[in-house]
Design an enzyme around this catalytic site. Structure first.
Site, PDB file in Angstrom:
ATOM      1  N   CYS A 177       0.822  -1.207   0.000  1.00 20.10           N
ATOM      2  CA  CYS A 177       0.000   0.000   0.000  1.00 20.10           C
ATOM      3  C   CYS A 177       0.864   1.268   0.000  1.00 20.10           C
ATOM      4  CB  CYS A 177      -0.909  -0.002   1.218  1.00 20.10           C
ATOM      5  SG  CYS A 177      -1.856   1.511   1.323  1.00 20.10           S
ATOM      6  N   GLY A 183      -5.474  -5.827 -11.393  1.00 15.53           N
ATOM      7  CA  GLY A 183      -6.198  -4.862 -10.568  1.00 15.53           C
ATOM      8  C   GLY A 183      -7.011  -3.931 -11.438  1.00 15.53           C
ATOM      9  N   ARG A 184      -6.478  -2.733 -11.677  1.00 15.47           N
ATOM     10  CA  ARG A 184      -7.247  -1.697 -12.377  1.00 15.47           C
ATOM     11  C   ARG A 184      -7.690  -2.107 -13.783  1.00 15.47           C
ATOM     12  NH1 ARG A 184      -3.192   2.882 -12.592  1.00 15.47           N
ATOM     13  NH2 ARG A 184      -1.756   1.124 -12.689  1.00 15.47           N
ATOM     14  N   LYS A 223       1.988  -9.760  -0.961  1.00 12.86           N
ATOM     15  CA  LYS A 223       2.120  -8.838  -2.083  1.00 12.86           C
ATOM     16  C   LYS A 223       2.962  -7.652  -1.636  1.00 12.86           C
ATOM     17  CE  LYS A 223      -0.333  -5.985  -5.391  1.00 12.86           C
ATOM     18  NZ  LYS A 223      -1.589  -5.329  -5.767  1.00 12.86           N
ATOM     19  N   ASP A 249       0.244  -2.975 -14.912  1.00 10.26           N
ATOM     20  CA  ASP A 249       0.072  -2.676 -16.341  1.00 10.26           C
ATOM     21  C   ASP A 249      -0.431  -3.857 -17.173  1.00 10.26           C
ATOM     22  OD1 ASP A 249       1.000  -0.269 -15.529  1.00 10.26           O
ATOM     23  OD2 ASP A 249       2.864  -0.287 -16.668  1.00 10.26           O
ATOM     24  N   ASN A 291       2.498  -8.178 -11.206  1.00 16.56           N
ATOM     25  CA  ASN A 291       1.398  -7.220 -11.089  1.00 16.56           C
ATOM     26  C   ASN A 291       1.858  -5.872 -11.643  1.00 16.56           C
ATOM     27  OD1 ASN A 291      -0.026  -5.344  -8.368  1.00 16.56           O
ATOM     28  ND2 ASN A 291      -1.098  -6.019 -10.181  1.00 16.56           N
TER      29      ASN A 291
END
Length: 379
Positions: free
Chosen positions: A108, A235-236, A150, A213, A211
Site C-alpha cells: 500500500c 487490478g485496475r 504482495k 500494467d 502485477n
C-alpha cells in the site's frame, strides 16, 4: 517462447487459471467477485481487511467478510503491522470463515499507512517482516491454508526491498509472492518495471506473481513470457471490464482472443453487476455502490454527459433498466481504449512519508507499529 502455465499452485491450493483478481477497496466485494468469476476461472480476493479490526471484532471489518454462495475458494487479503495480531487474525479467518487462501499486503502506498511504517514501507524492516510472515504461516498451517504476500519494489529507488522480501518470504514458508513493479513513491503513476519481476523470479524458488500494467489478456501473456512469472495479478485493468477474465482464461489455454462487446452487451454486464450488488446489499445500497462503476463501463463509448449523470444517480434497478434501454445496443466497442490505463494513475509523490528515523535500522524485529482497526487500502 516459453509455454504458458495453465494453472497456479499455492501450497495445497490449485487455481485453475494462473490469474488473481487484486483486492481493491470498495470494488472487490462479493458481488464483483461473483461477476468476475462468472467470466473465467481464477482466484478472486476479498477486499483487504485489517488484522486488528478482525481480532477486536470491529463490525465494519466483519461486514466486509461476506462471500457469495457460489464462492467455493474463499480468499482474503489481510493487512497488519503487528505479528501477534496478524497471527490471531489469520487463525480467525481459517477457523471461523473457512478461507482457503490468505494474502498479506505490504504494497500500500497511501501516506496515512506509510506514515506509521505500514504497507509498502514495512518491508524496509526485514526482521519485522519475517516476524509477521512467520506468525501468519504458523497460524494458517494447521488448517492447510496457504499464505502469500504482495509487495512493491521498495519505498523508492534508493530504498529497494523486493529481493530481500522474496528471500524472507521463502524462508518464512510463504507459498508465493506477488510483486507490483512500482515503488511506493510512484504510487500508480508511470510504467511498471517488469524487469524487477524477472529479477525476483531468478532470486527465489517460490512462485512469483507479476502485477502492474495488465490492461489486456495479451499483456498478461507478454508478462509471463518476459519475466517467467508463475501467474498474474490483475487490478485496475478489470474496472468496467470484468470480461477480461474470460480473455485471460482463453489466453492461458492457448487461444488469442480479445472480447469487444457492443454497448448492448456492456449494458447487460452493467445490469448483472447492479443486480448482484442489490442481492448482497439490498436495492438502495446496491444501486449506490454501482454508481462508481458507470464511468469505467462507458469509457470511450458515445453515451453523453446527461446519460452518464443520470446513471450516476440511480436509486433502483427499474431506474437503471429505463436508462440502459436508451443506449444504442449496436454501438461497437471503442478500440481506442484497448491497452490504455484504467482507474487511478496520478503522479509520483515528491517523497514517501515514513516514521522519523525509519531508514536508520533495517531490522525492526520486536518493534510495535501503531495500527488502526479500520485501515482500508490497496497496493
Amino acid at each position: 517462447m516459453s509455454s504458458l502455465p495453465t494453472s497456479l499452485t499455492l501450497g495445497s491450493l490449485t487455481v485453475d487459471v494462473p490469474v488473481v483478481l487484486a483486492p481493491m477497496a470498495g470494488i472487490t466485494n462479493a458481488a464483483y467477485r461473483r461477476l468476475c468469476a462468472e467470466q473465467g476461472a481464477g482466484l478472486y480476493v476479498c477486499e483487504m481487511i485489517t488484522s486488528r479490526g478482525l481480532v477486536e471484532g470491529d463490525q465494519h471489518t466483519r461486514d466486509m467478510l461476506v462471500f457469495d454462495e457460489l464462492e467455493t475458494t474463499r480468499s482474503v487479503q489481510l493487512y497488519g503491522t503487528d505479528p501477534v495480531y496478524v497471527g490471531k487474525a489469520a487463525e480467525i479467518l481459517c477457523a471461523e470463515y473457512g478461507v482457503a487462501h490468505i494474502d498479506l499486503n505490504f504494497g500500500c502506498p497511501v501516506p496515512k499507512v506509510t506514515r506509521k511504517g505500514g504497507g509498502g514501507a514495512l518491508p524496509w524492516k526485514r526482521g519485522l517482516l519475517a516476524e509477521i510472515l512467520e506468525h501468519a504461516v504458523a497460524a494458517a498451517t494447521p488448517y492447510d491454508v496457504p499464505v502469500t504476500m504482495k509487495t512493491r519494489k521498495g519505498i523508492d529507488d534508493d530504498h529497494l526491498t523486493y529481493l530481500d522480501a522474496g528471500r524472507i518470504a521463502q524462508e518464512s514458508g510463504i507459498a508465493a509472492i506477488a510483486l507490483h513493479g512500482r515503488t511506493v513513491v510512484q504510487a500508480y503513476s508511470g510504467e511498471a518495471d517488469w524487469d524487477a519481476i524477472s529479477a525476483l523470479v531468478d532470486h527465489v524458488d517460490i512462485p512469483v506473481l507479476g502485477n502492474g500494467d495488465i490492461w489486456e489478456a495479451a499483456d498478461a501473456v507478454r508478462m509471463i513470457e518476459e519475466t517467467g512469472a508463475a501467474g498474474v495479478v490483475v487490478g485496475r485493468g478489470c474496472l468496467g471490464r470484468p470480461w477480461i477474465f474470460r480473455d485471460l482464461a482463453a489466453a492461458f489455454s492457448g487461444e488469442q482472443v480479445a472480447t469487444l462487446p457492443t454497448l448492448g452487451e456492456v449494458a447487460a454486464m452493467m445490469r448483472r453487476h447492479a443486480e448482484l450488488l442489490c442481492q448482497h446489499m439490498g436495492e438502495e445500497r446496491g444501486c449506490k455502490e454501482f454508481r462508481k462503476h458507470v464511468t469505467w463501463y462507458l469509457k470511450g463509448f458515445a453515451a453523453g454527459g446527461e446519460m452518464r449523470r443520470s446513471l450516476g444517480l440511480v436509486h433502483t434497478l427499474a431506474d437503471l433498466d429505463r436508462l440502459l434501454a436508451e443506449l444504442d445496443p449496436t454501438e461497437s466497442f471503442p478500440v481506442s481504449e484497448l491497452g490504455t490505463p484504467r482507474g487511478r494513475q496520478g503522479s509520483p509523490r515528491d517523497r514517501v512519508v515514513v516514521p522519523e528515523g525509519w531508514y536508520d535500522d533495517t531490522d525492526g524485529a520486536g518493534s510495535h507499529l501503531h495500527e488502526d482497526a479500520n485501515e482500508t487500502t490497496g497496493g
